[in-house]
Write an enzyme that holds these catalytic residues in place. Structure first.
Site, short mmCIF file in Angstrom:
data_model
loop_
_atom_site.label_atom_id
_atom_site.label_comp_id
_atom_site.label_asym_id
_atom_site.label_seq_id
_atom_site.Cartn_x
_atom_site.Cartn_y
_atom_site.Cartn_z
N ASP A 77 0.86 -1.18 0.00
CA ASP A 77 0.00 0.00 0.00
C ASP A 77 0.90 1.23 0.00
OD1 ASP A 77 -3.28 0.17 0.76
OD2 ASP A 77 -2.15 2.05 0.89
N LYS B 228 -24.59 -0.51 6.42
CA LYS B 228 -25.13 -1.83 6.75
C LYS B 228 -24.46 -2.27 8.04
CE LYS B 228 -23.38 -5.46 4.61
NZ LYS B 228 -22.90 -6.42 3.60
N GLY C 219 -36.50 -0.76 2.89
CA GLY C 219 -35.98 0.14 3.91
C GLY C 219 -35.62 1.49 3.32
N CYS D 118 -20.01 0.38 -3.08
CA CYS D 118 -20.11 -0.30 -4.37
C CYS D 118 -21.39 -0.01 -5.16
CB CYS D 118 -19.97 -1.80 -4.16
SG CYS D 118 -18.30 -2.24 -3.67
N LYS E 39 -19.40 -8.00 -13.31
CA LYS E 39 -19.32 -7.30 -12.01
C LYS E 39 -20.37 -6.17 -11.93
CE LYS E 39 -18.27 -5.84 -8.13
NZ LYS E 39 -18.68 -6.57 -6.95
N ARG F 197 -19.06 -9.19 0.28
CA ARG F 197 -19.85 -8.13 0.93
C ARG F 197 -19.11 -7.69 2.18
NH1 ARG F 197 -24.66 -11.83 2.23
NH2 ARG F 197 -22.81 -13.13 2.44
N LYS G 103 -0.92 2.94 7.23
CA LYS G 103 -1.64 1.66 7.12
C LYS G 103 -0.65 0.49 7.16
CE LYS G 103 -5.96 1.95 4.58
NZ LYS G 103 -6.67 1.59 3.36
N THR H 131 -12.92 -3.01 -9.31
CA THR H 131 -14.04 -2.91 -10.25
C THR H 131 -13.70 -1.79 -11.22
OG1 THR H 131 -15.55 -3.62 -8.52
CG2 THR H 131 -16.54 -2.54 -10.44
N LYS I 6 -21.82 3.60 -6.77
CA LYS I 6 -20.84 3.95 -7.81
C LYS I 6 -20.90 2.99 -9.00
CE LYS I 6 -16.51 1.68 -6.48
NZ LYS I 6 -16.44 0.73 -7.57
P1 NAD Z 1 -10.30 1.01 -0.41
O1 NAD Z 1 -10.42 2.44 -0.73
O2 NAD Z 1 -10.81 0.47 0.88
O3 NAD Z 1 -8.77 0.57 -0.53
C1 NAD Z 1 -7.93 0.94 -1.57
C2 NAD Z 1 -6.49 0.90 -1.06
O4 NAD Z 1 -5.59 1.14 -2.15
C3 NAD Z 1 -6.18 1.96 -0.01
O5 NAD Z 1 -5.61 1.36 1.13
C4 NAD Z 1 -5.17 2.89 -0.72
O6 NAD Z 1 -4.23 3.47 0.19
C5 NAD Z 1 -4.51 1.94 -1.68
N1 NAD Z 1 -3.84 2.57 -2.83
C6 NAD Z 1 -4.30 3.57 -3.62
N2 NAD Z 1 -3.38 3.85 -4.58
C7 NAD Z 1 -2.35 3.00 -4.40
C8 NAD Z 1 -1.11 2.80 -5.08
N3 NAD Z 1 -0.78 3.53 -6.14
N4 NAD Z 1 -0.27 1.86 -4.62
C9 NAD Z 1 -0.60 1.11 -3.53
N5 NAD Z 1 -1.75 1.25 -2.85
C10 NAD Z 1 -2.63 2.19 -3.28
O7 NAD Z 1 -11.01 0.23 -1.62
P2 NAD Z 1 -11.88 -1.11 -1.57
O8 NAD Z 1 -13.20 -0.84 -0.95
O9 NAD Z 1 -11.04 -2.22 -1.09
O10 NAD Z 1 -12.14 -1.30 -3.14
C11 NAD Z 1 -11.12 -1.67 -4.02
C12 NAD Z 1 -11.73 -2.05 -5.35
O11 NAD Z 1 -12.53 -3.23 -5.19
C13 NAD Z 1 -12.67 -0.99 -5.92
O12 NAD Z 1 -12.55 -0.99 -7.32
C14 NAD Z 1 -14.05 -1.48 -5.50
O13 NAD Z 1 -15.05 -1.04 -6.38
C15 NAD Z 1 -13.87 -2.98 -5.60
N6 NAD Z 1 -14.78 -3.75 -4.73
C16 NAD Z 1 -14.98 -3.33 -3.43
C17 NAD Z 1 -15.81 -4.08 -2.59
C18 NAD Z 1 -16.08 -3.65 -1.17
O14 NAD Z 1 -16.93 -4.26 -0.52
N7 NAD Z 1 -15.43 -2.63 -0.64
C19 NAD Z 1 -16.39 -5.27 -3.07
C20 NAD Z 1 -16.12 -5.66 -4.39
C21 NAD Z 1 -15.31 -4.89 -5.21
C1 UDX Z 2 -22.28 -5.30 -2.39
C2 UDX Z 2 -22.52 -6.64 -3.12
O1 UDX Z 2 -23.52 -7.39 -2.40
C3 UDX Z 2 -21.23 -7.43 -3.21
O2 UDX Z 2 -21.44 -8.62 -3.97
C4 UDX Z 2 -20.18 -6.56 -3.90
O3 UDX Z 2 -18.94 -7.25 -3.96
C5 UDX Z 2 -20.00 -5.25 -3.16
O4 UDX Z 2 -21.27 -4.58 -3.07
P1 UDX Z 2 -21.94 -4.53 0.12
O5 UDX Z 2 -21.99 -3.16 -0.43
O6 UDX Z 2 -20.86 -4.88 1.07
O7 UDX Z 2 -21.88 -5.61 -1.06
O8 UDX Z 2 -23.30 -4.82 0.92
P2 UDX Z 2 -24.74 -5.46 0.60
O9 UDX Z 2 -25.00 -6.48 1.61
O10 UDX Z 2 -24.87 -5.86 -0.81
O11 UDX Z 2 -25.70 -4.22 0.88
C6 UDX Z 2 -25.62 -3.04 0.09
C7 UDX Z 2 -26.70 -2.07 0.51
O12 UDX Z 2 -27.99 -2.56 0.21
C8 UDX Z 2 -26.72 -1.78 2.03
O13 UDX Z 2 -26.96 -0.41 2.24
C9 UDX Z 2 -27.87 -2.61 2.54
O14 UDX Z 2 -28.47 -2.09 3.71
C10 UDX Z 2 -28.82 -2.53 1.36
N1 UDX Z 2 -29.76 -3.68 1.28
C11 UDX Z 2 -29.29 -4.93 1.08
C12 UDX Z 2 -31.13 -3.43 1.39
O15 UDX Z 2 -31.56 -2.28 1.55
N2 UDX Z 2 -31.99 -4.50 1.27
C13 UDX Z 2 -31.56 -5.77 1.06
O16 UDX Z 2 -32.40 -6.67 0.97
C14 UDX Z 2 -30.16 -6.01 0.97
#
Ligand code: NAD
Ligand code: UDX
Length: 477
Positions: free
Chosen positions: A30, A343, A276, A283, A227, A160, A35, A122, A286
């Protein structure tokens, strides 16, 4: 296998920790020094149930390391995951500058053996080819005699927040998009223990399904589209049930019964039918916007997705209407929020519906108090400096004109609502997640209002509504 994960947020850290747990040698990178120092000391920068325990055990086993030195990590690994953030730009498009920076770093440092570059972030459809082009352009500048060999694959993440470890070890499917046999074969080898459900025991994981995990092999563009389509479908499903809930409110039906009745149809399914105050998080908002934006770039107007967003935007502040129906003027009133995160089981406030709700309540002149089990400091989000953060149920409820349940935390089910009703100015509760038991709340002396839920006949709300209705009828007569 030797794996490098670049970006240690929710996805990167969970991926790195889980791959180390199934036996791979993982180095997490990172560019945030604080961190890295925290993780090197065995602490997780994010709250995710079970994460810190597995992180520590894999560190002790020598399987997991953390560094800010990206060059060494790239040079020594066979598989490089890009897991940096891709937040939304104000236009709705994805901000891919972090992915670009990592791709350039890879192009500058890549050497030695063949490598697979994995797009775990993503990313907009078409980004696989774009990442390959950036890496190649940096390699060309280095004028090397031995050109490093690599392929790019897409491996979207479906975890999730709040159940990320469980989801990583129990995926419904693993999607791998790419055209290189060598890359695909290495990716299959990487995930084999997960596919075969051969996960070294973890207490909280419970029984794994006996069936192997389906591997979905696609081209790059299709994997990237999967995705966005998955998240857009789920978000649309929630907007659908919220729309039906709003109709239930008008016609006097109960959305929880309706959701059960339609969810038992296997073509519909019972998941993601909880109505709700709408969907939030890092996610859904965006990713739906990004798909709408991509469609527009190619001349297509994604009307259904736009409507899903519109329903969600209105749903976030629907609670205001419900408060106004009972309290009328909100100026000078005190509203207590149960929960802040988007959530339960996470401390993530990114794009939480609460933020819109706080903004609107504050704009209307109400004082806002809030309690969330995992948000105890205003530094989690700038909006928290505008409200009173409380540490317990009593402090939250004291002198409130209404409570609003925003996050369906389990602990809210066991609060002593009889005690809370007595210390409030007005025992009104709007259950923004249909999370609480109506009869319990009515028995505790609360005016209970859910989202598309019918209040019991004998409740104070029902009596009040009936009285108001009678007055209107008399006037008309
Ligand atoms: P995040 O913001 O929590 O973490 C991103 C990390 O990358 C940070 O720690 C940041 O410091 C680091 N970073 C940024 N630029 C960097 C660089 N040049 N070199 C090294 N480190 C660097 O992001 P996240 O929530 O983990 O999401 C990451 C990706 O995964 C996104 O594209 C998101 O859409 C996707 N995704 C997220 C979730 C989720 O539940 N959060 C689920 C599925 C997919
Ligand atoms: C979501 C996707 O589920 C996951 O597959 C992807 O990788 C990342 O985005 P997350 O955002 O962590 O996961 O939470 P999720 O449990 O999907 O809930 C998303 C939002 O929908 C929350 O605000 C939750 O409260 C809401 N939700 C979910 C509802 O309002 N009703 C439902 O029945 C389920």
């Amino acid at each position: 296998m030797r794996v490098c994960v670049i970006g240690t947020g929710y996805v990167g850290l969970v991926t790195g920790v889980c791959l180390a747990h199934i036996g791979h040698q993982v180095i997490c990178v990172d560019n945030n020094k604080e961190k890295i120092a925290l993780m090197q000391s065995g602490e997780s920068p994010i709250y995710e149930p079970g994460l810190e325990e597995i992180m520590r055990s894999t560190m002790v086993a020598g399987k997991l390391n953390f560094t800010k030195n990206i060059n060494n990590a790239i040079a020594n690994s066979q598989i490089l995951f890009i897991a940096v953030g891709t937040p939304a730009l104000p236009t709705g498009d994805s901000d891919i500058r972090y992915v670009e920076a990592v791709a350039r770093s890879i192009g500058l440092a890549i050497s030695g053996e063949y490598k697979v570059i994995v797009n775990k972030s993503t990313v907009p459809i078409g980004s696989g080819d774009w990442v390959r082009q950036i890496i190649n352009s940096e390699i060309v500048k280095r004028q090397l005699d031995n050109i490093p060999q690599f392929d790019v694959v897409s491996n979207p993440e479906f975890l999730r927040e709040g159940s990320a470890i469980h989801d990583t070890f129990n995926p419904d499917r693993i999607v791998i998009g790419g055209s290189s046999d060598q890359a695909i074969s290495l990716m299959k080898e990487l995930y084999q223990p997960i596919v075969d459900r051969k996960i070294p025991a973890i207490d909280f994981l419970g029984q794994l399904s006996p069936q192997t995990v389906p591997l979905v092999m696609t081209d790059l563009n299709s994997a990237e589209t999967i995705k966005y389509a998955a998240n857009s479908f789920l978000a649309t499903k929630i907007s659908f049930i919220n729309e039906v809930a709003n109709i239930c409110d008008k016609v006097g039906a109960d959305i929880t019964q309706v959701a059960q009745g339609i969810g038992l149809d296997s073509r519909i399914g019972n998941k993601f039918l909880q109505s709700g105050i709408g969907w939030g998080g890092s996610c859904f908002p965006k990713d739906v916007s990004a798909l709408i934006h991509t469609a527009a770039d190619y001349g297509y107007d994604a009307q259904l997705l736009k409507s899903a967003v519109k329903v969600n935007t209105n749903q976030r502040v629907l609670v205001i209407d419900k408060l106004q129906q009972v309290l009328k003027i909100l100026k000078g009133k005190t509203i207590g929020l149960l929960g802040l995160t988007f959530k339960p089981n996470t401390n993530d406030l990114r794009d939480a519906p609460t933020i819109d709700l706080i903004e609107e309540l504050t704009r209307l002149g109400a004082k806002v108090k809030a309690y969330d089990p995992l948000i105890q400091s205003i530094y989690h989000h700038p909006i928290l400096s505008t409200i009173d953060l409380e540490n317990n149920a009593i402090d939250l409820a004291k002198d409130c004109d209404a409570l609003v349940l925003v996050t369906d935390w389990q602990e809210f089910k066991s609060w002593n609502y009889t005690q809370l009703a007595k210390i409030m100015n007005n025992p009104l509760i709007i259950d923004g997640r249909n999370h609480l038991d109506i009869d319990t709340l009515a028995a505790a002396g609360f005016y209970y209002i859910g989202i598309g839920r019918r209040a019991p006949e004998n409740s104070l709300v029902a009596k009040r509504v009936q009285r108001d209705a009678k007055k209107t009828i008399t006037k008309v007569a």
